[in-house]
Enzyme design. Structure first.
Site, PDB file in Angstrom:
ATOM      1  N   HIS A  73      29.051 -52.029  13.630  1.00 12.97           N
ATOM      2  CA  HIS A  73      28.697 -52.179  12.217  1.00 12.97           C
ATOM      3  C   HIS A  73      28.483 -53.648  11.837  1.00 12.97           C
ATOM      4  O   HIS A  73      27.750 -53.945  10.901  1.00 12.97           O
ATOM      5  CB  HIS A  73      29.757 -51.509  11.339  1.00 12.97           C
ATOM      6  CG  HIS A  73      29.690 -50.009  11.398  1.00 12.97           C
ATOM      7  ND1 HIS A  73      29.644 -49.207  10.292  1.00 12.97           N
ATOM      8  CD2 HIS A  73      29.620 -49.172  12.467  1.00 12.97           C
ATOM      9  CE1 HIS A  73      29.556 -47.927  10.664  1.00 12.97           C
ATOM     10  NE2 HIS A  73      29.558 -47.893  11.978  1.00 12.97           N
ATOM     11  N   ASP A  74      29.104 -54.561  12.558  1.00 13.79           N
ATOM     12  CA  ASP A  74      28.848 -55.986  12.330  1.00 13.79           C
ATOM     13  C   ASP A  74      27.462 -56.373  12.844  1.00 13.79           C
ATOM     14  O   ASP A  74      26.709 -57.057  12.162  1.00 13.79           O
ATOM     15  CB  ASP A  74      29.918 -56.823  13.055  1.00 13.79           C
ATOM     16  CG  ASP A  74      29.709 -58.314  12.840  1.00 13.79           C
ATOM     17  OD1 ASP A  74      29.511 -58.712  11.667  1.00 13.79           O
ATOM     18  OD2 ASP A  74      29.727 -59.072  13.826  1.00 13.79           O
ATOM     19  N   SER A  91      29.915 -61.209  10.023  1.00 13.83           N
ATOM     20  CA  SER A  91      29.654 -61.134   8.577  1.00 13.83           C
ATOM     21  C   SER A  91      30.432 -59.986   7.936  1.00 13.83           C
ATOM     22  O   SER A  91      30.820 -60.075   6.770  1.00 13.83           O
ATOM     23  CB  SER A  91      28.153 -60.983   8.301  1.00 13.83           C
ATOM     24  OG  SER A  91      27.666 -59.761   8.828  1.00 13.83           O
ATOM     25  N   HIS A 200      31.672 -42.938  21.386  1.00 11.74           N
ATOM     26  CA  HIS A 200      32.238 -41.792  20.676  1.00 11.74           C
ATOM     27  C   HIS A 200      33.196 -40.975  21.544  1.00 11.74           C
ATOM     28  O   HIS A 200      33.761 -39.990  21.085  1.00 11.74           O
ATOM     29  CB  HIS A 200      31.115 -40.924  20.086  1.00 11.74           C
ATOM     30  CG  HIS A 200      30.520 -41.511  18.826  1.00 11.74           C
ATOM     31  ND1 HIS A 200      29.481 -40.953  18.134  1.00 11.74           N
ATOM     32  CD2 HIS A 200      30.835 -42.642  18.147  1.00 11.74           C
ATOM     33  CE1 HIS A 200      29.187 -41.697  17.080  1.00 11.74           C
ATOM     34  NE2 HIS A 200      29.991 -42.733  17.059  1.00 11.74           N
ATOM     35  N   ASP A 206      37.456 -40.337   9.865  1.00 13.32           N
ATOM     36  CA  ASP A 206      38.398 -40.317   8.735  1.00 13.32           C
ATOM     37  C   ASP A 206      37.726 -39.839   7.455  1.00 13.32           C
ATOM     38  O   ASP A 206      38.388 -39.255   6.595  1.00 13.32           O
ATOM     39  CB  ASP A 206      38.951 -41.730   8.475  1.00 13.32           C
ATOM     40  CG  ASP A 206      39.893 -42.185   9.564  1.00 13.32           C
ATOM     41  OD1 ASP A 206      40.381 -41.331  10.338  1.00 13.32           O
ATOM     42  OD2 ASP A 206      40.146 -43.400   9.648  1.00 13.32           O
ATOM     43  N   THR A 220      39.667 -35.689  24.486  1.00 11.67           N
ATOM     44  CA  THR A 220      40.400 -36.755  25.196  1.00 11.67           C
ATOM     45  C   THR A 220      40.113 -38.100  24.525  1.00 11.67           C
ATOM     46  O   THR A 220      39.550 -39.008  25.136  1.00 11.67           O
ATOM     47  CB  THR A 220      39.980 -36.807  26.682  1.00 11.67           C
ATOM     48  OG1 THR A 220      38.553 -36.960  26.743  1.00 11.67           O
ATOM     49  CG2 THR A 220      40.377 -35.549  27.435  1.00 11.67           C
TER      50      THR A 220
HETATM   51  C1  HEM Z   1      23.490 -42.976  15.737  1.00 13.94           C
HETATM   52  C2  HEM Z   1      24.390 -43.931  15.653  1.00 13.94           C
HETATM   53  C3  HEM Z   1      25.774 -43.707  15.135  1.00 13.94           C
HETATM   54  C4  HEM Z   1      26.191 -42.928  14.098  1.00 13.94           C
HETATM   55  C5  HEM Z   1      25.366 -42.082  13.160  1.00 13.94           C
HETATM   56  C6  HEM Z   1      27.645 -43.038  14.052  1.00 13.94           C
HETATM   57  C7  HEM Z   1      28.454 -42.410  13.132  1.00 13.94           C
HETATM   58  C8  HEM Z   1      29.832 -42.438  13.131  1.00 13.94           C
HETATM   59  C9  HEM Z   1      30.672 -41.769  12.168  1.00 13.94           C
HETATM   60  C10 HEM Z   1      30.182 -40.953  10.986  1.00 13.94           C
HETATM   61  C11 HEM Z   1      31.952 -42.003  12.504  1.00 13.94           C
HETATM   62  C12 HEM Z   1      33.206 -41.508  11.788  1.00 13.94           C
HETATM   63  C13 HEM Z   1      33.566 -42.451  10.660  1.00 13.94           C
HETATM   64  C14 HEM Z   1      34.739 -41.899   9.854  1.00 13.94           C
HETATM   65  O1  HEM Z   1      34.602 -40.831   9.259  1.00 13.94           O
HETATM   66  O2  HEM Z   1      35.816 -42.538   9.859  1.00 13.94           O
HETATM   67  C15 HEM Z   1      31.942 -42.825  13.691  1.00 13.94           C
HETATM   68  C16 HEM Z   1      33.057 -43.273  14.342  1.00 13.94           C
HETATM   69  C17 HEM Z   1      33.018 -44.159  15.391  1.00 13.94           C
HETATM   70  N1  HEM Z   1      31.903 -44.767  15.919  1.00 13.94           N
HETATM   71 FE1  HEM Z   1      29.985 -44.259  15.543  1.00 13.94          FE
HETATM   72  N2  HEM Z   1      28.061 -43.872  15.050  1.00 13.94           N
HETATM   73  C18 HEM Z   1      26.958 -44.310  15.723  1.00 13.94           C
HETATM   74  C19 HEM Z   1      26.937 -45.199  16.767  1.00 13.94           C
HETATM   75  C20 HEM Z   1      28.048 -45.865  17.231  1.00 13.94           C
HETATM   76  C21 HEM Z   1      28.008 -46.967  18.147  1.00 13.94           C
HETATM   77  C22 HEM Z   1      26.735 -47.555  18.741  1.00 13.94           C
HETATM   78  C23 HEM Z   1      29.290 -47.359  18.358  1.00 13.94           C
HETATM   79  C24 HEM Z   1      29.828 -48.469  19.213  1.00 13.94           C
HETATM   80  C25 HEM Z   1      29.177 -49.086  20.147  1.00 13.94           C
HETATM   81  C26 HEM Z   1      30.134 -46.466  17.585  1.00 13.94           C
HETATM   82  C27 HEM Z   1      31.504 -46.457  17.622  1.00 13.94           C
HETATM   83  C28 HEM Z   1      32.303 -45.602  16.901  1.00 13.94           C
HETATM   84  C29 HEM Z   1      33.729 -45.507  17.076  1.00 13.94           C
HETATM   85  C30 HEM Z   1      34.550 -46.215  18.150  1.00 13.94           C
HETATM   86  C31 HEM Z   1      34.175 -44.620  16.096  1.00 13.94           C
HETATM   87  C32 HEM Z   1      35.614 -44.170  15.867  1.00 13.94           C
HETATM   88  C33 HEM Z   1      36.349 -45.063  14.924  1.00 13.94           C
HETATM   89  C34 HEM Z   1      37.792 -44.590  14.767  1.00 13.94           C
HETATM   90  O3  HEM Z   1      38.207 -43.637  15.441  1.00 13.94           O
HETATM   91  O4  HEM Z   1      38.510 -45.202  13.974  1.00 13.94           O
HETATM   92  N3  HEM Z   1      29.333 -45.590  16.911  1.00 13.94           N
HETATM   93  N4  HEM Z   1      30.637 -43.082  14.042  1.00 13.94           N
END
Ligand code: HEM
Ligand SMILES: *[C@@H]1O[C@H](CO)[C@@H](O)[C@H](O)[C@H]1NC(C)=O
Ligand SMILES: *[C@@H]1O[C@H](CO)[C@@H](O)[C@H](O)[C@H]1NC(C)=O
Ligand SMILES: *[C@@H]1O[C@H](CO)[C@@H](O)[C@H](O)[C@H]1NC(C)=O
Length: 362
Positions: A73-74, A91, A200, A206, A220
């Site tokens: 996100h950064d 940022s 993911h 959350d 897992t």
């Molecule tokens: C199509 C692209 C992506 C979409 C639409 C997306 C969307 C999301 C959403 C909706 C969540 C859950 C947020 C919440 O409800 O708390 C999430 C969590 C997460 N995303 Fe993505 N994401 C994308 C790509 C990425 C990328 C590229 C990364 C890292 C390189 C990433 C890493 C993560 C991680 C680690 C979580 C879990 C955070 C936690 O458990 O606290 N995501 N993402």
């Protein structure tokens, strides 16, 4: 010659000793750690500080997961055509009051609040910039997850100059065309986009459904395995919380959330074979993820001005594999979208269908 002398003086000033071990120059820091460049020495203590004060002592938990999400996100506000954000510049930390207003940054507030005081301490102690902090924390948090690759860490990002603009972070409600277009604008191919989504495998939601915080995307969530690539392909039958929410589609397992974006990417002809190829292929997944992350972590930065301090990043525990179908699932439940490639043979865990537990502290 002049460079060698300068390097020696800098090394002495930092209490580090430089030796030539074969072709790779190593320095021994005052704390006994070895690295390729003396400027990396203060980061070893910074990593220990992060582990204690941010990651509950090297856990692959909520903060580690969120620290990885924060790097995305950064950085992703960047465009290779210019006119957008500064990329991997911190940022999101420095201009948090602006960037936290963006809808796509829902749920990011917790990790900003967790990181800010730790950043302030390290900023005072060693002058670390917001960008270096965000991307060091992401690399260290990821390293706490067994199976993860050891991500690179480049050191020396200047302070961010402005917040990233809104509407640059993909949302789970977006279609494949707009997701791939946004990744392409930031410099990533469809294959790299899927590689980045390996993240993911250590992720939970959350705010997609606020009634069930900490709901994982695979069974897992504490292991950087390829289970998420398998489970997103299983036939969906239920919503884990308060019915259907925007960005959410049917999940195969109680307590598990499936993002609409993950599902449509797994099924689309432009990305389905990249998605399927990750299933039970730990080597491909970690190699491609590490390479795509190296780009993400330095987006918008002139890497010639950065020092490679990757050897301060802890070495992750390994994941032996192979992965398995969760109990009660088999090949018959897989929604194949890449029929031209063979699907791996996987065993099924014994017993009744599981219920996935939420991530603690969410
Ligand atoms: C199509 C692209 C992506 C979409 C639409 C997306 C969307 C999301 C959403 C909706 C969540 C859950 C947020 C919440 O409800 O708390 C999430 C969590 C997460 N995303 Fe993505 N994401 C994308 C790509 C990425 C990328 C590229 C990364 C890292 C390189 C990433 C890493 C993560 C991680 C680690 C979580 C879990 C955070 C936690 O458990 O606290 N995501 N993402
Ligand atoms: C956001 O950044 C400001 C400094 O710009 C800081 O004072 C504040 O604590 C940060 N907010 C959070 C939630 O950490
Ligand atoms: C994808 O989403 C964009 C933006 O909302 C929209 O303009 C476009 O028509 C959509 N494309 C498809 C194929 O649905
Ligand atoms: C459950 O979902 C519905 C529809 O999305 C929403 O209107 C309602 O406020 C939600 N209930 C809770 C407790 O969040």
């Amino acid at each position: 010659m002049a460079f060698t002398r300068l390097a020696t003086i800098v090394s002495l000033a930092l209490g580090a000793i430089t030796v030539n071990a074969g072709l790779v120059r190593r320095v021994t820091c005052a704390n006994g750690k070895t690295t390729t460049n003396a400027v990396c020495c203060p980061l070893f203590d910074a990593v220990d500080f992060l582990q204690t004060n941010l990651f509950d002592g090297s856990e692959c938990g909520e903060e580690a997961h969120s620290a990885l999400r924060l790097t995305f996100h950064d950085a992703i506000g960047f465009s290779i055509h210019g006119g957008k954000g500064g990329g991997a510049d911190g940022s999101i930390l420095a201009f948090n009051s602006t960037e936290l207003q963006f809808h796509a940054n829902g749920g990011i507030d917790d990790i900003i609040a967790g990181q800010f005081p730790v950043f302030q301490t390290l900023s005072q102690q060693i002058g670390i910039s917001p960008g270096d902090f965000v991307h060091l924390a992401g690399a260290v948090g990821t390293a706490n997850c067994p199976g993860a690759p050891r991500l690179e860490f480049m050191f020396g990002r200047p302070p961010p100059v402005a917040p990233a603009p809104d509407l640059t972070i993909p949302e789970p409600t977006d279609n494949v065309t707009s997701i791939l277009a946004r990744f392409a604008d930031a410099g990533f191919s469809p294959e790299e986009a899927i590689a980045l989504l390996s993240s993911h495998t250590i992720a939970a939601a959350d705010v997609v459904d606020t009634t069930i915080p900490g709901t994982p995307f695979d069974s897992t969530v504490g292991t950087f395995d390829s289970q998420v690539f398998l489970e997103v392909l299983l036939k969906g039958t239920l919503f884990p919380g308060n019915g259907s929410q925007p960005g959410e589609v049917l999940s195969p397992i109680a307590g598990e959330m499936r993002l609409q974006s993950d599902f449509v990417l797994s099924q689309d002809p432009r990305t389905a074979c990249f998605w399927q190829a990750m299933v039970n292929n730990q080597e491909r997944m970690t190699t491609q993820f590490k390479a795509a992350m190296a780009k993400l972590q330095t987006l918008g930065q002139n890497t010639k001005n950065l020092v490679d301090c990757s050897d301060v990043v802890p070495v992750p525990a390994s994941f032996a594999g192979p992965i398995t179908f969760p109990a009660s699932f088999s090949m018959a439940d897989v929604q194949i979208a890449c029929p031209q490639e063979a699907f791996p043979m996987l065993a099924t865990v014994a017993g009744p269908a599981p219920t996935v537990a939420p991530v603690p502290g969410s």
